[in-house]
Scaffold this active site. Structure first.
Site, PDB file in Angstrom:
ATOM      1  N   HIS A 199       0.817  -1.210   0.000  1.00  0.00           N
ATOM      2  CA  HIS A 199       0.000   0.000   0.000  1.00  0.00           C
ATOM      3  C   HIS A 199       0.849   1.258   0.000  1.00  0.00           C
ATOM      4  CE1 HIS A 199      -3.897  -2.005   1.686  1.00  0.00           C
ATOM      5  NE2 HIS A 199      -3.671  -2.267   0.432  1.00  0.00           N
ATOM      6  N   GLU A 441       1.572 -13.340 -19.737  1.00  0.00           N
ATOM      7  CA  GLU A 441       2.254 -13.147 -18.453  1.00  0.00           C
ATOM      8  C   GLU A 441       2.680 -14.460 -17.810  1.00  0.00           C
ATOM      9  OE1 GLU A 441      -0.496 -10.992 -15.955  1.00  0.00           O
ATOM     10  OE2 GLU A 441      -2.206 -12.012 -16.832  1.00  0.00           O
ATOM     11  N   ASP A 465       4.181  -9.970 -13.887  1.00  0.00           N
ATOM     12  CA  ASP A 465       3.925 -11.385 -13.618  1.00  0.00           C
ATOM     13  C   ASP A 465       4.813 -12.285 -14.462  1.00  0.00           C
ATOM     14  OD1 ASP A 465       2.168 -11.633 -11.503  1.00  0.00           O
ATOM     15  OD2 ASP A 465       0.392 -11.280 -12.724  1.00  0.00           O
ATOM     16  N   CYS A 512       2.544  -3.699 -20.876  1.00  0.00           N
ATOM     17  CA  CYS A 512       1.792  -2.891 -19.906  1.00  0.00           C
ATOM     18  C   CYS A 512       2.329  -3.045 -18.482  1.00  0.00           C
ATOM     19  CB  CYS A 512       0.314  -3.234 -19.940  1.00  0.00           C
ATOM     20  SG  CYS A 512      -0.066  -4.941 -19.504  1.00  0.00           S
TER      21      CYS A 512
END
Length: 581
Positions: A199, A441, A465, A512
């Site tokens: 976070h 991925e 990933d 991306c």
């Protein structure tokens, strides 16, 4: 005191120079004593009032969120409020007071320690981050009980003539506290724990504040008011720098500030290489409101709308089809005809919809993304209908994550057709020609591209990933962060193969993941043949500048040599040499 440096995980770019403000965990100062029988209910009341005070604090933080605050902050505050209301926090410590006669602070800490021990047994990156949330909530309650204030009084006096700006150093920092710091003289932060996707890392990137996490012993080695430098580009922290080092970093900081101002002039400049090749620059977004930043940066469209963020921070409740449709429609309209690529739910692994039901030993390899959606067909169909309905309002594309098998592709495409049929029956309009793409991925996908290019309209490489799965690394675990290497020869081969296969089949291929926004890798990706980059809006202009200064005629032959190399040092040196071309 002697100068020293620490190495952690870079999560937000830029250089910060300031005085260290240490946030000592309140738990360290907790007193332990037994409460007499006749005073137990008074102690229970004291804890209840502290819990209520923190509830009010969180509500005030929510109400006072500035308009320019990252959307993630509101969601994080909601998560903390939910944790505070959970009986494991709001009731269990009260029972400990009554049964064991512990004082309120001790009872709360005992319960938190027991919960933390349970989390330690689960090998799940998302749940590890939730452990941090629980500890952050407990910290807030402890500070109320103990009457301590986590934030310092601002002092602008500085013997060196520079404004004394604050770099927060802590074991961990809650997003809610970060918002408080933002209103003061807070210019950067350093934490012992955390990973690229914690976070605190997400908020740091959203606020565009230099930060370094996963520093291990920073909060014990750095002392209050030490001069500290954060090099957010490398994840290096220098404490007590010499006058010479301080001057060097101040000069670098000024250069970065001047460079940022120059970048703003590139907003309306076409993204074309020196030799005339047009490059498409897209934005990654989490919520429709992020489209504003994408448009402001001059993005050609949205390359990745992470739709799962609409589902998170809702205590397990699922947004309805109409609610989803409104959000997707809003994004399509805000992008004014530019492409909006909506990734279907990438739930599971570090983003479970319901934490209580998420008990797989290794969810990163379990029921996540398309696997989850195919196992929950009504949830998937509801999202597909919402996306298709929004396709009337702009150029919308559908992107399917984590595909590895032909039957997964076929089932996903069949469900899209089923969703179209349901909309026709209901008399609801949609774009019948909406494009469908696949995320590459998983190494298995990159090694079986013919079955993808045969079925899909476009491909998007999720490098985060892809690197994680290729190198068998939990990318949010700071203990193995040093092994996370986008320049590993196996990773480069998989990316190059995917781009080449797309070109051969005549379909678009984008990157991306984080690699797309890393200017040190822009020329390498261009040399591999990449013509479509998708990144955080804040990174777009810097990447555009690199593109404008790139000559493919010089870059591509050198890139072919890099792809033949296998030694890490040789690859790193050659990639760095690309910057000089």
């Amino acid at each position: 005191m002697a100068s020293f440096s620490l190495h952690g995980i870079p999560v937000s770019r830029g250089i910060a120079i300031g005085r260290a403000h240490l946030l000592a965990p309140a738990a360290l100062d907790v007193k332990h004593y037994l409460v007499q029988e006749e005073h137990l209910e008074a102690e229970v009341t004291r804890l209840r009032e502290a819990l209520a005070t923190v509830h009010r604090e969180l509500q005030t933080l929510w109400n006072d969120l500035p308009k320019d605050a990252p959307t993630e902050l509101g969601a994080f505050i909601d998560v903390h409020a939910l944790i505070l209301s959970d009986p494991m926090i709001s009731e269990a410590p009260l029972d400990i007071i009554r049964t064991r006669h512990y004082n309120a602070e001790w009872a709360l800490l005992t319960q938190i320690d027991e919960l933390s021990a349970q989390f330690d047994e689960i090998e799940d990156p998302y749940l590890r981050e939730r452990k941090a949330d629980i500890q952050q909530v407990a910290e807030r309650v402890l500070k109320v009980l103990m009457g301590t204030e986590p934030l310092p009084v601002q002092d602008d006096d500085d013997p060196d003539g520079f404004k004394a700006q604050m770099i927060v150093v802590a074991h961990d920092i809650s997003p809610a506290d970060m918002l408080k710091f933002r209103d003061r003289s807070f210019i950067g932060f350093i934490t012992d724990v955390g990973g690229q996707n914690s976070h605190t890392a997400i908020v740091a990137r959203s606020l565009d504040i230099p930060a370094a996490v996963g520093m291990s012993q920073a909060s014990t080695l750095i002392e209050q008011d030490d001069w500290v430098i954060i090099d957010g580009d490398t994840g290096v922290v220098i404490a007590n720098p010499s006058a010479l080092v301080l001057d060097q970093y101040r000069e670098r900081q000024l250069q970065q500030q001047r460079a940022r101002k120059k970048l703003q002039k590139l907003k309306k400049t076409a993204s074309v290489t020196k030799d005339g090749t047009a490059i498409t620059l897209l934005a990654n977004i989490e919520l429709p409101e992020d489209c504003e930043a994408a448009m402001e940066a001059g993005a050609h469209g949205v390359g990745l709308f992470r739709s799962e963020f609409l589902f998170m921070g809702r205590a397990g409740s699922i947004p309805s089809e109409d609610e989803q449709f409104e959000q997707y429609r809003k994004a399509a309209e805000m992008m004014k005809g530019r492409v909006v690529t909506i990734r279907t739910l990438d739930l599971g692994a570090d983003k479970p919809l319901d934490q209580a039901d998420h008990t797989a030993l290794n969810p990163a390899l379990g029921l996540r993304a398309i696997r989850y959606c195919l196992a929950e067909p009504q949830l998937f169909l509801s999202q597909l209908r919402a996306i298709l309905r929004a396709s009337v309002y702009g150029k919308v594309r559908i992107l399917i994550p984590m595909l590895a098998h032909a039957f997964e592709i076929d089932q996903a495409l069949a469900m899209i057709e089923q969703a179209k049929g349901q909309l026709r029956e209901a008399g609801l309009p949609y774009d019948a020609t909406v494009e469908v793409g696949a995320m590459i991925e998983i190494p298995a996908a990159a090694l079986s591209l013919p079955m993808f290019v045969k079925r899909m309209d476009f491909l998007s490489i999720g490098t985060n990933d892809l690197i994680q799965y290729t190198l068998a690394i939990d990318r949010v675990d700071y203990e193995v962060a040093h092994l996370y290497n986008p320049l590993h020869p196996a990773v480069l081969q998989l990316i190059a193969m995917t781009i080449a296969a797309g070109h051969k089949a005549g379909i678009d291929v984008a990157v991306c993941g984080e690699m797309a926004g890393d200017v040190k890798l822009t020329r390498l990706l261009l040399g591999m043949g990449l013509r479509e980059f998708s990144m955080h809006p804040a990174q777009l202009l810097a990447v555009k500048q690199e593109i404008l200064n790139s000559d493919l005629g010089l870059i591509m032959p050198q890139t072919r040599k890099i792809l033949r190399a296998v030694e890490p040092n040789a690859i790193a040196d050659a990639v760095q040499a690309l910057q000089a071309l």
